[in-house]
Write an enzyme that holds these catalytic residues in place. Structure first.
Site, PDB file in Angstrom:
ATOM      1  N   CYS A  18       0.854  -1.181   0.000  1.00  0.00           N
ATOM      2  CA  CYS A  18       0.000   0.000   0.000  1.00  0.00           C
ATOM      3  C   CYS A  18       0.892   1.233   0.000  1.00  0.00           C
ATOM      4  O   CYS A  18       1.950   1.201   0.632  1.00  0.00           O
ATOM      5  CB  CYS A  18      -0.927   0.001   1.212  1.00  0.00           C
ATOM      6  N   PRO A  19       0.543   2.247  -0.736  1.00  0.00           N
ATOM      7  CA  PRO A  19      -0.758   2.530  -1.325  1.00  0.00           C
ATOM      8  C   PRO A  19      -0.915   2.090  -2.789  1.00  0.00           C
ATOM      9  O   PRO A  19      -1.881   2.484  -3.436  1.00  0.00           O
ATOM     10  CB  PRO A  19      -0.841   4.054  -1.233  1.00  0.00           C
TER      11      PRO A  19
END
Length: 72
Positions: free
Chosen positions: A10-11
């Site tokens: 992530c992201p």
């Protein structure tokens, strides 16, 4: 439509799904696959922030598929 983001931190899964969301008709569902533990919290939070519907998390052999309904 499925956005494959297994193996990405992530992201990245959120960035990739945001880039492709316009390809799904309003009311349609897009799935993003991810195995980063942060995705379990980050993807539903992104949906709330962007006012899309988080539909479900479906466990996979590696990670999960996170289903998102495009609302606008």
């Amino acid at each position: 439509m499925i956005v494959e983001a297994v193996g990405r931190k992530c992201p990245i899964p959120i960035i990739w799904v945001a880039r492709r969301l316009h390809e799904v008709p309003i009311g349609g569902v897009i799935a993003v696959t991810a195995d980063d533990p942060a995705a379990k919290a980050d993807i539903p939070a992104w949906c709330r922030m962007k006012m899309h519907e988080f539909v479900a998390e479906v466990p996979l052999a590696r990670g999960s598929a996170f289903h998102i309904r495009r609302m606008y």
